[in-house]
Design a protein around this motif. Structure first.
Motif, PDB file in Angstrom:
ATOM      1  N   PRO A  21       0.795  -1.234   0.000  1.00 43.60           N
ATOM      2  CA  PRO A  21       0.000   0.000   0.000  1.00 43.60           C
ATOM      3  C   PRO A  21       0.828   1.285   0.000  1.00 43.60           C
ATOM      4  O   PRO A  21       0.267   2.365  -0.160  1.00 43.60           O
ATOM      5  N   ASN A  22       2.168   1.170   0.167  1.00 34.58           N
ATOM      6  CA  ASN A  22       2.983   2.373   0.331  1.00 34.58           C
ATOM      7  C   ASN A  22       3.468   2.985  -0.977  1.00 34.58           C
ATOM      8  O   ASN A  22       3.816   4.169  -1.025  1.00 34.58           O
ATOM      9  N   ASP A  23       3.536   2.189  -2.042  1.00 33.55           N
ATOM     10  CA  ASP A  23       4.074   2.692  -3.309  1.00 33.55           C
ATOM     11  C   ASP A  23       3.714   1.701  -4.402  1.00 33.55           C
ATOM     12  O   ASP A  23       3.455   0.523  -4.126  1.00 33.55           O
ATOM     13  N   SER A  24       3.696   2.153  -5.631  1.00 33.55           N
ATOM     14  CA  SER A  24       3.496   1.242  -6.762  1.00 33.55           C
ATOM     15  C   SER A  24       4.140   1.847  -7.992  1.00 33.55           C
ATOM     16  O   SER A  24       4.383   3.058  -8.070  1.00 33.55           O
ATOM     17  N   GLY A  25       4.425   0.973  -8.940  1.00 33.61           N
ATOM     18  CA  GLY A  25       5.012   1.452 -10.184  1.00 33.61           C
ATOM     19  C   GLY A  25       5.041   0.347 -11.215  1.00 33.61           C
ATOM     20  O   GLY A  25       4.921  -0.842 -10.889  1.00 33.61           O
ATOM     21  N   TYR A  26       5.186   0.735 -12.470  1.00 33.17           N
ATOM     22  CA  TYR A  26       5.341  -0.261 -13.527  1.00 33.17           C
ATOM     23  C   TYR A  26       6.098   0.359 -14.682  1.00 33.17           C
ATOM     24  O   TYR A  26       6.184   1.585 -14.820  1.00 33.17           O
ATOM     25  N   GLU A  27       6.667  -0.504 -15.488  1.00 33.89           N
ATOM     26  CA  GLU A  27       7.369  -0.090 -16.697  1.00 33.89           C
ATOM     27  C   GLU A  27       6.960  -1.004 -17.842  1.00 33.89           C
ATOM     28  O   GLU A  27       6.758  -2.212 -17.642  1.00 33.89           O
ATOM     29  N   LEU A  28       6.847  -0.417 -19.025  1.00 43.07           N
ATOM     30  CA  LEU A  28       6.584  -1.175 -20.242  1.00 43.07           C
ATOM     31  C   LEU A  28       7.829  -1.098 -21.119  1.00 43.07           C
ATOM     32  O   LEU A  28       8.394  -0.022 -21.314  1.00 43.07           O
ATOM     33  N   TYR A  29       8.242  -2.243 -21.638  1.00 41.72           N
ATOM     34  CA  TYR A  29       9.446  -2.319 -22.453  1.00 41.72           C
ATOM     35  C   TYR A  29       9.058  -2.846 -23.832  1.00 41.72           C
ATOM     36  O   TYR A  29       8.963  -4.061 -24.038  1.00 41.72           O
ATOM     37  N   PRO A  30       8.809  -1.958 -24.810  1.00 42.08           N
ATOM     38  CA  PRO A  30       8.448  -2.406 -26.163  1.00 42.08           C
ATOM     39  C   PRO A  30       9.597  -3.176 -26.801  1.00 42.08           C
ATOM     40  O   PRO A  30      10.761  -2.808 -26.669  1.00 42.08           O
ATOM     41  N   ALA A  31       9.268  -4.254 -27.490  1.00 40.99           N
ATOM     42  CA  ALA A  31      10.273  -5.064 -28.169  1.00 40.99           C
ATOM     43  C   ALA A  31       9.655  -5.673 -29.422  1.00 40.99           C
ATOM     44  O   ALA A  31       8.928  -6.663 -29.352  1.00 40.99           O
ATOM     45  N   VAL A  32       9.938  -5.064 -30.561  1.00 38.19           N
ATOM     46  CA  VAL A  32       9.406  -5.490 -31.864  1.00 38.19           C
ATOM     47  C   VAL A  32       7.881  -5.508 -31.802  1.00 38.19           C
ATOM     48  O   VAL A  32       7.261  -4.476 -31.656  1.00 38.19           O
ATOM     49  N   ASP A  33       7.244  -6.700 -31.843  1.00 39.39           N
ATOM     50  CA  ASP A  33       5.778  -6.751 -31.879  1.00 39.39           C
ATOM     51  C   ASP A  33       5.191  -7.197 -30.549  1.00 39.39           C
ATOM     52  O   ASP A  33       4.066  -7.689 -30.490  1.00 39.39           O
ATOM     53  N   LEU A  34       5.939  -7.020 -29.470  1.00 42.85           N
ATOM     54  CA  LEU A  34       5.388  -7.370 -28.159  1.00 42.85           C
ATOM     55  C   LEU A  34       5.797  -6.319 -27.144  1.00 42.85           C
ATOM     56  O   LEU A  34       6.706  -5.517 -27.378  1.00 42.85           O
ATOM     57  N   VAL A  35       5.106  -6.325 -26.008  1.00 40.49           N
ATOM     58  CA  VAL A  35       5.458  -5.426 -24.924  1.00 40.49           C
ATOM     59  C   VAL A  35       5.727  -6.259 -23.675  1.00 40.49           C
ATOM     60  O   VAL A  35       4.999  -7.211 -23.378  1.00 40.49           O
ATOM     61  N   ILE A  36       6.811  -5.935 -23.004  1.00 43.40           N
ATOM     62  CA  ILE A  36       7.170  -6.597 -21.751  1.00 43.40           C
ATOM     63  C   ILE A  36       6.750  -5.670 -20.618  1.00 43.40           C
ATOM     64  O   ILE A  36       7.064  -4.474 -20.644  1.00 43.40           O
ATOM     65  N   ALA A  37       6.046  -6.208 -19.637  1.00 41.47           N
ATOM     66  CA  ALA A  37       5.506  -5.391 -18.550  1.00 41.47           C
ATOM     67  C   ALA A  37       6.000  -5.916 -17.211  1.00 41.47           C
ATOM     68  O   ALA A  37       5.956  -7.123 -16.945  1.00 41.47           O
ATOM     69  N   LEU A  38       6.478  -4.999 -16.380  1.00 40.84           N
ATOM     70  CA  LEU A  38       6.878  -5.323 -15.014  1.00 40.84           C
ATOM     71  C   LEU A  38       6.178  -4.354 -14.070  1.00 40.84           C
ATOM     72  O   LEU A  38       6.341  -3.139 -14.197  1.00 40.84           O
ATOM     73  N   GLY A  39       5.390  -4.883 -13.130  1.00 34.59           N
ATOM     74  CA  GLY A  39       4.651  -4.044 -12.194  1.00 34.59           C
ATOM     75  C   GLY A  39       4.901  -4.448 -10.755  1.00 34.59           C
ATOM     76  O   GLY A  39       5.247  -5.610 -10.459  1.00 34.59           O
ATOM     77  N   HIS A  40       4.699  -3.479  -9.839  1.00 35.59           N
ATOM     78  CA  HIS A  40       5.080  -3.713  -8.450  1.00 35.59           C
ATOM     79  C   HIS A  40       4.255  -2.844  -7.510  1.00 35.59           C
ATOM     80  O   HIS A  40       3.959  -1.686  -7.808  1.00 35.59           O
ATOM     81  N   THR A  41       3.841  -3.416  -6.378  1.00 32.63           N
ATOM     82  CA  THR A  41       3.270  -2.634  -5.280  1.00 32.63           C
ATOM     83  C   THR A  41       4.138  -2.868  -4.063  1.00 32.63           C
ATOM     84  O   THR A  41       4.558  -3.999  -3.800  1.00 32.63           O
ATOM     85  N   ARG A  42       4.402  -1.810  -3.280  1.00 30.40           N
ATOM     86  CA  ARG A  42       5.419  -1.897  -2.230  1.00 30.40           C
ATOM     87  C   ARG A  42       4.850  -1.692  -0.835  1.00 30.40           C
ATOM     88  O   ARG A  42       4.126  -0.732  -0.583  1.00 30.40           O
ATOM     89  N   LEU A  43       5.221  -2.620   0.058  1.00 28.40           N
ATOM     90  CA  LEU A  43       5.052  -2.436   1.496  1.00 28.40           C
ATOM     91  C   LEU A  43       6.436  -2.129   2.039  1.00 28.40           C
ATOM     92  O   LEU A  43       7.313  -2.989   2.059  1.00 28.40           O
ATOM     93  N   SER A  44       6.667  -0.903   2.451  1.00 27.79           N
ATOM     94  CA  SER A  44       8.005  -0.454   2.830  1.00 27.79           C
ATOM     95  C   SER A  44       8.395  -1.006   4.201  1.00 27.79           C
ATOM     96  O   SER A  44       7.728  -0.731   5.196  1.00 27.79           O
ATOM     97  N   ILE A  45       9.487  -1.777   4.224  1.00 26.78           N
ATOM     98  CA  ILE A  45       9.997  -2.381   5.453  1.00 26.78           C
ATOM     99  C   ILE A  45      11.448  -1.959   5.701  1.00 26.78           C
ATOM    100  O   ILE A  45      11.805  -1.560   6.798  1.00 26.78           O
ATOM    101  N   LEU A  46      12.284  -2.058   4.673  1.00 30.00           N
ATOM    102  CA  LEU A  46      13.684  -1.652   4.740  1.00 30.00           C
ATOM    103  C   LEU A  46      13.900  -0.470   3.808  1.00 30.00           C
ATOM    104  O   LEU A  46      13.515  -0.535   2.640  1.00 30.00           O
ATOM    105  N   ASP A  47      14.529   0.592   4.303  1.00 30.08           N
ATOM    106  CA  ASP A  47      14.721   1.833   3.553  1.00 30.08           C
ATOM    107  C   ASP A  47      13.359   2.347   3.079  1.00 30.08           C
ATOM    108  O   ASP A  47      12.881   2.010   2.001  1.00 30.08           O
ATOM    109  N   LEU A  48      12.736   3.142   3.904  1.00 27.98           N
ATOM    110  CA  LEU A  48      11.379   3.616   3.622  1.00 27.98           C
ATOM    111  C   LEU A  48      11.338   4.719   2.583  1.00 27.98           C
ATOM    112  O   LEU A  48      10.262   5.176   2.206  1.00 27.98           O
ATOM    113  N   SER A  49      12.501   5.148   2.083  1.00 30.54           N
ATOM    114  CA  SER A  49      12.570   6.243   1.121  1.00 30.54           C
ATOM    115  C   SER A  49      12.170   5.766  -0.274  1.00 30.54           C
ATOM    116  O   SER A  49      11.991   4.570  -0.530  1.00 30.54           O
TER     117      SER A  49
END
Length: 627
Positions: free
Chosen positions: A31-59
């Motif tokens: 619940p503390n943070d979220s983000g994602y990135e899309l990496y286009p590659a020819v005729d497909l897209v690579i997706a990496l997504g994340h939601t963060r519960l901050s435990i170590l290094d809250l920055s």
């Protein structure tokens, strides 16, 4: 602790929308943070997504997806690496620089430096995906014990992954159907989370200690492979006293690492030996640490462990938090708990755990330590008598085997006949084993199962028995423990704990479960784990003398978060009837017969069993996830 989701699919259409919906489904995991990135590659897209519960290094330095300095690797990571400080020092010596105090940054650098070989160096729990843009691969990894989840699927030449099935369903182009084999195994045999199949057809979970690589250019998903296998080779150089000292030192080291946190932490305390050892060890290594404990107590029940909980809290000076629940609360929360779990589960004791994590959240504690995994490492539960007797018989120690059976049977809940039956079961295979199960009352096709539709679908209707591939004469107990740690037993318990804790954005840590601890314990002679007197966790009880009160270490019973399941379910009979009457339209599931048997149980004409809960759980789960 976090949630991850992503994959790759053709074209960029709706990639943001699909990934956004998936991440929203696992917002409770981070619940503390979220983000994602899309990496286009020819005729497909690579997706990496994340939601963060901050435990170590809250920055914000811990934000994910995280990119390596050379831009080659990107990672999304769910879990904690407890020895990240030590690893960071090693990596700095090799020339790596760091800009945060985040364990994610250390994991990324470790992968860049050592690749797959870094995994055995990690003390922690994890599920992560690394994108290697140079090699054109996605590597998906799960920790040795499966503490953190990883689900994946392939449909229409595309690949998807997520920490939980509801998130994965948001990525899939079509709704998955019921996996009949898994449904049958659960309903009839109570088996689940023991293999890669889930309750959803075409959806798998990566097994503990496994990884696989996706070749993005060839559009090929590699076969999962083991990166760690428990060894059962026996050490012969350790006396019992030496082993006791090693176990003590390793456990205290584990506790120190698991106390690393930048947020408040506490412990789940059932009152048994394992959770009590965790709490007492916390006090031993950190004399001034404020300790909050969270416990379920079965008020007014024979299975209450409140006196033991109070004993430990007084011993360490902890601040206790207790919860007691009733059947009305179970009815109120059942659907919420089923949605959190994502798949059916074994008993109402999971509800007790669910409420304990809610209690921790309400008290403002974000991290808890838990005693999970000790039984599967230390020959707990009833002491694996069948395997121990077989080991002794195979070594020709027949007099010792007879003596062990006699001593073992003196403990609560045990008897000679039960021990002998377990030995027979351990030494039989195939049709004879199936026949013995049937004689013992375990029917592969009970009256409420219609066998013909199962046969037509190719469902295997015998008990899904797992046997250790590395079992050897005289080491039957440790072979079984290795199997229990990675396939049968513990994976289901860890799933319960992960979903229940994450439902309330709490990180549950399990300090027993490290590779060093398991490698040590499974290398010991079996008599160090279960004594000639039938005492389970023999070496661990000895190791904890002076840290845990003797009366706790000398306990001969085991209760845990046990709930008065029969009283609960029978008291809510009218509600249960309504649930069981809801027509699921499943050809193999005879709900008319289910209701008839339920009425016999209510009337006292048939013995109560956990089967009642499996009917209820499956029907409620099916109505939410499949119907």
């Amino acid at each position: 602790m976090c949630g991850i989701a992503g994959g790759w699919w053709k074209g960029n259409a709706q990639a943001d929308l699909r990934l956004g919906r998936a991440l929203e489904k696992i917002r409770h995991r981070g619940p503390n943070d979220s983000g994602y990135e899309l990496y286009p590659a020819v005729d497909l897209v690579i997706a990496l997504g994340h939601t963060r519960l901050s435990i170590l290094d809250l920055s914000s330095a811990g934000h994910q997806p995280m990119l390596s300095d050379d831009k080659r690797f990107s990672i999304v990571f769910n879990g904690e690496i407890y020895n990240y400080r030590e690893l960071r020092a090693d990596l700095q010596d090799l020339g790596h620089g760091f800009v945060s105090d985040s364990d994610t940054e250390v994991l990324l650098a470790a992968w860049a430096q050592w690749g797959q070989a870094c995994l055995v160096r990690l003390v922690g729990m994890f599920a992560f995906v690394v994108l290697d843009q140079q090699a054109g691969t996605l590597t998906c990894v799960r920790d040795a014990f499966g503490i953190k989840p990883f689900f994946y699927a392939a449909q229409g030449g595309e690949f998807y992954f997520a920490s939980e099935i509801p998130a994965l369903k948001e990525l899939l182009p079509s709704k998955p159907a019921l996996d009949w084999q898994r449904a049958y195994d659960y309903l009839v045999h109570g088996d689940y989370d023991s293999g890669p199949r889930t309750f959803f057809e075409g959806v798998s979970h990566l097994l503990p200690g496994h990884l696989f690589t996706v070749d993005l250019q060839a559009r090929r998903i590699g076969k999962p492979e083991r990166w760690w296998t428990p060894s059962i080779v026996e050490r012969t150089d350790l006396s019992f006293a030496s082993a006791t000292e090693m176990v003590r030192a390793q456990f205290l080291h584990n506790i120190r690492l698991h106390l690393r946190s930048d947020v408040p932490l506490g412990a789940a305390l059932s009152g048994g030996i394992d959770s009590s050892a965790v709490v007492c060890a916390m006090r031993h290594v950190e004399p001034d640490l404020p300790i909050h404990t969270f416990s379920y107590v079965a008020a007014g029940s024979e299975v209450s462990e409140e006196d033991w909980v109070d004993r430990i809290n007084a011993h360490v000076g902890a601040v206790p938090h207790k919860i007691s629940v009733n059947s009305d609360e179970l009815v109120r929360d059942l659907d919420s708990m089923i949605l959190a779990q994502g798949e059916p589960f074994g008993s109402t004791s999971i509800y007790a755990q669910y409420r304990v994590f809610q209690l921790a959240r309400d008290a403002g504690v974000t991290v808890t330590l838990d005693g999970q995994g000790a039984d599967e490492m230390l020959a707990g539960y009833n002491g694996y008598p069948g395997q121990r007797l077989r080991s002794l018989v195979e070594k020709g120690r027949l007099v010792e085997a007879a003596s062990f059976l006699n001593e073992w049977s003196k403990w609560p809940g045990r008897n000679r006949i039960g021990g002998a039956k377990r030995l027979v079961a351990e030494m039989t295979e195939g049709w004879l084993y199936a026949l013995l199960r049937k004689i013992n009352g375990s029917d592969a096709l009970p009256a409420w199962i219609n066998g013909e539709p199962l046969i037509e679908r190719g469902v295997i209707s015998h008990f899904p028995r797992l046997r250790s591939a590395q079992s050897e004469a005289g080491r039957r107990v440790v072979a079984e423990l290795g199997l229990s740690l990675t396939q049968r037993g513990l994976p289901a318990l860890l799933r319960h704990g992960d979903r229940n804790s994450m439902r309330f954005s709490v990180e549950s840590r399990v300090p027993f479960l490290t590779l060093d601890m398991v490698n040590l314990l499974l290398s010991l002679p079996e008599s160090y784990l279960i004594s000639a007197k039938g005492e389970t966790k023999h070496v661990f009880r000895a190791a904890m003398r002076g840290i845990v009160p003797d009366d706790v270490l000398d306990r001969r019973d085991k209760i845990g978060f046990a709930t008065p399941e029969q009283a609960w379910l029978l008291s809510m009979a009218d509600t249960v009837r309504g649930w069981l009457r809801e027509d699921l339209q499943l050809l193999f599931f005879n709900q008319t017969e289910v209701l008839r048997e339920f009425e016999l149980i209510i009337a006292g004409k048939k013995d109560f069993s956990w089967q009642v809960w499996r009917w209820i759980n499956f029907c409620r789960w099916y109505s939410h996830f499949i119907a």
